[in-house]
Design an enzyme around this catalytic site. Sequence first.
Site, PDB file in Angstrom:
ATOM      1  N   LEU A   1       0.822  -1.213   0.000  1.00 24.71           N
ATOM      2  CA  LEU A   1       0.000   0.000   0.000  1.00 24.71           C
ATOM      3  C   LEU A   1       0.861   1.270   0.000  1.00 24.71           C
ATOM      4  O   LEU A   1       0.352   2.376   0.074  1.00 24.71           O
ATOM      5  CB  LEU A   1      -0.951   0.004   1.201  1.00 24.71           C
ATOM      6  CG  LEU A   1      -2.093  -1.021   1.100  1.00 24.71           C
ATOM      7  CD1 LEU A   1      -2.886  -1.093   2.398  1.00 24.71           C
ATOM      8  CD2 LEU A   1      -3.024  -0.671  -0.044  1.00 24.71           C
TER       9      LEU A   1
ATOM     10  N   ASP B   1       3.790   5.743  -7.064  1.00 27.77           N
ATOM     11  CA  ASP B   1       3.375   5.779  -5.659  1.00 27.77           C
ATOM     12  C   ASP B   1       3.242   7.212  -5.161  1.00 27.77           C
ATOM     13  O   ASP B   1       2.239   7.590  -4.560  1.00 27.77           O
ATOM     14  CB  ASP B   1       4.395   5.052  -4.773  1.00 27.77           C
ATOM     15  CG  ASP B   1       4.545   3.596  -5.143  1.00 27.77           C
ATOM     16  OD1 ASP B   1       3.831   3.138  -6.056  1.00 27.77           O
ATOM     17  OD2 ASP B   1       5.394   2.922  -4.521  1.00 27.77           O
TER      18      ASP B   1
HETATM   19  P1  ADP Z   1       5.795  -0.016   1.498  1.00 24.67           P
HETATM   20  O1  ADP Z   1       5.390  -1.001   0.446  1.00 24.67           O
HETATM   21  O2  ADP Z   1       4.888  -0.067   2.676  1.00 24.67           O
HETATM   22  O3  ADP Z   1       6.001   1.351   0.951  1.00 24.67           O
HETATM   23  P2  ADP Z   1       8.625   0.194   1.873  1.00 24.67           P
HETATM   24  O4  ADP Z   1       9.665  -0.790   2.249  1.00 24.67           O
HETATM   25  O5  ADP Z   1       8.757   0.913   0.598  1.00 24.67           O
HETATM   26  O6  ADP Z   1       7.223  -0.546   1.995  1.00 24.67           O
HETATM   27  O7  ADP Z   1       8.559   1.305   2.998  1.00 24.67           O
HETATM   28  C1  ADP Z   1       8.410   0.934   4.354  1.00 24.67           C
HETATM   29  C2  ADP Z   1       9.366   1.745   5.201  1.00 24.67           C
HETATM   30  O8  ADP Z   1       8.871   3.120   5.300  1.00 24.67           O
HETATM   31  C3  ADP Z   1       9.424   1.277   6.627  1.00 24.67           C
HETATM   32  O9  ADP Z   1      10.346   0.219   6.772  1.00 24.67           O
HETATM   33  C4  ADP Z   1       9.862   2.535   7.351  1.00 24.67           C
HETATM   34  O10 ADP Z   1      11.231   2.744   7.198  1.00 24.67           O
HETATM   35  C5  ADP Z   1       9.135   3.623   6.587  1.00 24.67           C
HETATM   36  N1  ADP Z   1       7.830   3.920   7.224  1.00 24.67           N
HETATM   37  C6  ADP Z   1       6.598   3.674   6.747  1.00 24.67           C
HETATM   38  N2  ADP Z   1       5.647   4.063   7.631  1.00 24.67           N
HETATM   39  C7  ADP Z   1       6.298   4.569   8.686  1.00 24.67           C
HETATM   40  C8  ADP Z   1       5.888   5.138   9.943  1.00 24.67           C
HETATM   41  N3  ADP Z   1       4.603   5.240  10.260  1.00 24.67           N
HETATM   42  N4  ADP Z   1       6.847   5.558  10.787  1.00 24.67           N
HETATM   43  C9  ADP Z   1       8.147   5.463  10.453  1.00 24.67           C
HETATM   44  N5  ADP Z   1       8.586   4.931   9.319  1.00 24.67           N
HETATM   45  C10 ADP Z   1       7.693   4.487   8.429  1.00 24.67           C
HETATM   46 MG    MG Z   2       7.357   1.811  -0.633  1.00 27.05          MG
END
Ligand code: ADP
Ligand code: MG
Length: 387
Positions: free
Chosen positions: A125, A172
């Site tokens: 997401l 995205d």
């Molecule tokens: P996604 O598919 O959910 O975008 P990603 O690996 O691209 O997965 O991004 C996830 C990363 O974004 C997490 O590991 C973290 O580093 C950061 N992240 C996402 N949401 C948060 C949050 N609420 N607080 C801190 N970091 C976050």
């Molecule tokens: Mg991502």
Amino acid sequence: MDRKELIKTTFLEKYGYVPKKYAVGPGRVDLLGIHTDYNDGFVLPIAVDMDVIICGDKRNDNIINIYSCNMDSKVSFDIENNNYDENEKWSNYSRGVIKYLKEYGAEFGGADLVLESNLPIGSGLSSSAALESATGMILQALYGFECSGEDMAQIGKKSENLMVGVATGIMDQFASCNCKKDHALFLDCRTLEYKQLPLDCSMYKVVVCDTKKRRGLVDSEYDMRRAQCFEVVDILKEIYPQKKITHLRDITQEMLEENKDKLSFVQYKRAKHVISENDRGLASVEALNRGDFKAFGELMNQSHDSARDFYEVSCPELEAMVEAARQAPGALSGRLAGAGFGGCCVALVAADKIEEFKASAKSYYDAKTGLDSEYWVCSASDGAREI
Ligand code: ADP
Ligand code: MG
């Protein structure tokens, strides 16, 4: 406690005063356009009604403080000395936005910030784009500088590419910044021109179905697919020198069929998927503009089948979930979301059948795979905004 109240209370605990502004950055899911982005084609995401919520106030200096409730972690840094953070890696998504907003020319100083997210992390997401767009939006709300949603999307992408070091496309961030409630966003990845297409979510919900199978082997498979696409481009541009072919976008299905014998079967299949997926993107514009959910659902199904048969990016878990979704009550469609090889499916489901849909899909899928699938019921929502 509602989420706004939660971050307000947390802000008061961390900083000893009450925040001034609030903003959200939503996650997103794609409804059409599998592996079309790097072929200069079309994608069709919505922003979902799950997001990063953030609050804050300005400071009189150049210090940024950010606390993430989800990580229970706070970072502090000077805007003038804002580099990659080895220890608190999550902060790099925000650090990058701040760095590239400065480079862009936005005028702002320090801020105290608290954020919280109800997006699952790493489930397809795009919690990362949500974090980027929320960071940009709160600074804009606090300092009032000019930055369009299109520019903010580029800044988020730059953050992810250069500060975090992940080679993502623009979809995205573009969706998280520019989507509209009850609309899907049709984006031309070549020109970044876009259209808002009506998708009334009071009638149909978008259900994101997590297979709980994490993606494996994605990078090498991804690179291979990409290379195969450009092999076809190289062959066809010799045949049609006058047509200025640079991407699969420039090749029609007729041109592909005419030259089938000059391609390997694998090359043909890869191109077949991408070119037909772009045609389905264009057909979706018409289907959604006339409010024809059934036709749009059918295009989503064809998108999946093509990704499975021609692009070969499905896997047994995605197949089980697509079957589970399509056989469940109220479903118009089921297809893989994102790049494939695991992750989520996305289904269009009649709003009054959601509970039956979830129960049916879950019992079907979990029995078949032994996994514990999860479902998020989403509506198409507005992009990043002050609240
Ligand atoms: P996604 O598919 O959910 O975008 P990603 O690996 O691209 O997965 O991004 C996830 C990363 O974004 C997490 O590991 C973290 O580093 C950061 N992240 C996402 N949401 C948060 C949050 N609420 N607080 C801190 N970091 C976050
Ligand atoms: Mg991502």
